[in-house]
Write an enzyme that holds these catalytic residues in place. Structure first.
Site, PDB file in Angstrom:
ATOM      1  N   ASP A 188       1.321  10.119  23.383  1.00  0.00           N
ATOM      2  CA  ASP A 188       1.157  10.510  21.616  1.00  0.00           C
ATOM      3  C   ASP A 188       0.176  11.892  22.200  1.00  0.00           C
ATOM      4  O   ASP A 188      -0.789  11.902  22.729  1.00  0.00           O
ATOM      5  CB  ASP A 188       0.040   9.764  21.440  1.00  0.00           C
ATOM      6  CG  ASP A 188      -0.442   9.463  19.921  1.00  0.00           C
ATOM      7  OD1 ASP A 188      -0.061  10.849  19.646  1.00  0.00           O
ATOM      8  OD2 ASP A 188      -0.847   8.939  19.291  1.00  0.00           O
ATOM      9  N   ASP A 211       5.423  14.511  17.872  1.00  0.00           N
ATOM     10  CA  ASP A 211       4.039  13.774  18.817  1.00  0.00           C
ATOM     11  C   ASP A 211       4.153  12.635  19.786  1.00  0.00           C
ATOM     12  O   ASP A 211       2.932  12.454  20.418  1.00  0.00           O
ATOM     13  CB  ASP A 211       3.037  14.330  18.149  1.00  0.00           C
ATOM     14  CG  ASP A 211       2.684  13.528  17.446  1.00  0.00           C
ATOM     15  OD1 ASP A 211       3.635  12.776  16.731  1.00  0.00           O
ATOM     16  OD2 ASP A 211       1.386  14.405  16.510  1.00  0.00           O
ATOM     17  N   GLU A 212       5.326  12.439  19.536  1.00  0.00           N
ATOM     18  CA  GLU A 212       5.096  10.584  19.687  1.00  0.00           C
ATOM     19  C   GLU A 212       6.686  10.342  20.056  1.00  0.00           C
ATOM     20  O   GLU A 212       7.564  11.028  19.833  1.00  0.00           O
ATOM     21  CB  GLU A 212       4.940   9.416  18.969  1.00  0.00           C
ATOM     22  CG  GLU A 212       2.989   9.439  18.309  1.00  0.00           C
ATOM     23  CD  GLU A 212       2.487   8.607  17.836  1.00  0.00           C
ATOM     24  OE1 GLU A 212       2.430   7.418  17.669  1.00  0.00           O
ATOM     25  OE2 GLU A 212       3.539   8.293  16.395  1.00  0.00           O
TER      26      GLU A 212
END
Length: 441
Positions: A34, A129-130
Site C-alpha cells: 500500500d 496505489d495497492e
C-alpha cells in the site's frame, strides 16, 4: 520470536539485513503493498518545498469538493480521504491544496507495479496505489516473505515515495496488517497467529463489513473480530446470508481467495462532481454526454467494447441511484449509446431535483450477452429496447467522426476538440477525482 505477529520499520540496513532474526515461514505468503498517502507523496516529491508540510490533493473547498489524499502532515489535524474539502479546509487552513496531476500518478504507479512484477508474476493490482502479491516459498525459492517485503520497500523508496506492507497467509490478513503501522511499516502475521492478531480488532476493520453490517453485529453483542470468530455460524448466515459464512471464516483467520493474475479490465467508468448542483435537463444531459465521451475514448484506447451501460446519479442529500442497460451489440461508440443514457436518466431523476454527481460506466467485455455485476452497484437493470436513435444515424459517418476526433486528441491533447455540450459544465467542476482500478490496468 515468541509473538506470531510483528511490526517492523524500514530503516537503513544493518549488517546482514534490516530485519531481526526471523522464524521460518511455512505455508502461503501473501503481501499487500500500500503506497503511503500516494497522491500527496508524489506531489511532495515533485515539489521539494512542500515536503514536511500538510498537502491535500482534492477538489475545491467551496465547490462540493472532496479530499482524494492528505499527506501525513495533514492527518494530525483530522484530515482524511473522502472528507468534504470544506471540512478539511476548516481543520487545516494552512494546508497546501492541489487538484492533482493524475497522469503523473499513473506514471509513478506503473513504475512501482513494475518493481512488484519483477519479484513475482503473481501480482493483482487492486487500485492505483495497492497490490497483492503471492510470494509463497517454494521448493526452488525458500526466501522468507519478510525479506521480499523489505526489498520491495527499499526499491519503492528509491522511486521517491514509501509504502507499507502487510504479510500474512491470506489476502484478508495481509490487507488488515498493511494498515497497522503507517507510514513505512511492515507487519508480519505468521501462520498460526491469525486469530490472536484479529481478535482485539473492531469488526469494521475487516473489508466487507460496512456501517450497516457493523450495526447489526453490535446489536447482537459482537464488536470485535474475536467475538465474530466465536459467534454462532447459523445465526450469522440467518442474518447475513452467504456473507455471514465468509465473515466467520475470515474472522477465524481463513480466506482462500487467490491472488488473481488478472490484468483484464472489468469496467471503464468516469464520473464528475459539480461545484453547483444541476437542476436543468440540458445541464444534466451535457454532463452525461461529457462522461459518455470520456468513457468511449478510454474504451477505444484499450481496444474494448462493452455490452453493459451504467448510469449513476448522486443527489444533493448524498443519496445515490443507478440504472443499467444491456446493449444489443458491444459498443465503444458514445455517439450511439449517449441517447440511451438520456432515456435512462428519466428512471432515476426528474428536472428540478438537484444533482451533485453523474457517472457513466461500461462493462460486460467478456461474454457477449452477459450482464456482469455493475461497477456502480446498480439495483435496477433491464435490456435496452434498441429503439433509441444515435446522435449520428449513419454508422460509417459516425465512426469516421469519432476516429477523426481521436486523431486530433492523440496529437494535440484531450481538450483540442470537443462538442459544444461538453463545454456547458466546464467551469462547474470541483477538481475532485476518485480512483478507478480498472483504468490503471
Amino acid at each position: 520470536m515468541t509473538d506470531r505477529f510483528q511490526h517492523t520499520r524500514f530503516e537503513e540496513p544493518a549488517v546482514g539485513g534490516g530485519l531481526p532474526p526471523l522464524d521460518p515461514w511455512e505455508g502461503p505468503a501473501i503481501l499487500l503493498v500500500d503506497l503511503d498517502a500516494f497522491f500527496a507523496s508524489v506531489e511532495q516529491l515533485d515539489h521539494p518545498a512542500w515536503r514536511g508540510k500538510p498537502v491535500i490533493v482534492g477538489g475545491d473547498p467551496d465547490k462540493h469538493g472532496v479530499v482524494s489524499t492528505a499527506s501525513y502532515e495533514a492527518r494530525p489535524f483530522g484530515v482524511r480521504s473522502a472528507m468534504p474539502s470544506s471540512t478539511a479546509k476548516r481543520l487545516c487552513p494552512d494546508a497546501i491544496w492541489t487538484h492533482g496531476h493524475f497522469d503523473r500518478y499513473r506514471e509513478m504507479s506503473d513504475a512501482i507495479m513494475g518493481i512488484l512484477r519483477a519479484e513475482t508474476p503473481h501480482v493483482q493490482q487492486v487500485s492505483i496505489d495497492e497490490a497483492f502479491l503471492d510470494v509463497t516459498p517454494t521448493a526452488v525459492n525458500r526466501e522468507h516473505p519478510a525479506r521480499v517485503a523489505e526489498r520491495i520497500q527499499r526499491r519503492v523508496e528509491e522511486q521517491g515515495v514509501t509504502c507499507s506492507i502487510g504479510v500474512g497467509t491470506s489476502k484478508t490478513i495481509a490487507k488488515i496488517a498493511s494498515d497497522m503501522d503507517k507510514p513505512r511499516g511492515l507487519t508480519l502475521v505468521y501462520p498460526g497467529g491469525e486469530r490472536d492478531f484479529l481478535a482485539p480488532l473492531p469488526v469494521r476493520t475487516m473489508s466487507g463489513i460496512g456501517a450497516a453490517a457493523e450495526e447489526k453485529l453490535r446489536s447482537r453483542g459482537i464488536c470485535t473480530l474475536g467475538q465474530l470468530a466465536d459467534a454462532d455460524l447459523r445465526m450469522l448466515e440467518r442474518v447475513f446470508g452467504k456473507l455471514g459464512r465468509v465473515m466467520h471464516v475470515r474472522a477465524n483467520g481463513g480466506d482462500d481467495a487467490p491472488v488473481e493474475q488478472d490484468d483484464e479490465v472489468k469496467s471503464v467508468s468516469n464520473e464528475m462532481t459539480f461545484a453547483h448542483d444541476l437542476t436543468k435537463r440540458q445541464d444534466v444531459e451535457a454532463a452525461i454526454a461529457t462522461m459518455a465521451a470520456k468513457v468511449g475514448r478510454r474504451l477505444r484506447r484499450k481496444g474494448l467494447r462493452g455490452r453493459t451501460l451504467a448510469l449513476r446519479v448522486k443527489f444533493d442529500d448524498l443519496s445515490v441511484r443507478s440504472v443499467q442497460r444491456q446493449l444489443i451489440e458491444p459498443s465503444d461508440d458514445e455517439l450511439a449509446y449517449t441517447p440511451l443514457l438520456y432515456r435512462m436518466i428519466d428512471e432515476v431523476w426528474r428536472p428540478g431535483t438537484p444533482v451533485r454527481l453523474i457517472g457513466v460506466g461500461m462493462s460486460g467485455f467478456e461474454e457477449e450477452g452477459a450482464v456482469q455485476e455493475s461497477l456502480f452497484d446498480v439495483t435496477e437493470a433491464a435490456p435496452s429496447t434498441g429503439d433509441v436513435e444515435p446522435v449520428v444515424r449513419d454508422k460509417c459517418k459516425r465512426r469516421g467522426l469519432i476516429e477523426a476526433t481521436d486523431l486530433v486528441k492523440n496529437r494535440f491533447g484531450e481538450t483540442a476538440v470537443r462538442f459544444g455540450r461538453e463545454l456547458r459544465n466546464e467551469e462547474n467542476t470541483t477538481g475532485s477525482s476518485s480512483k478507478n482500478p480498472a483504468d490503471y490496468k
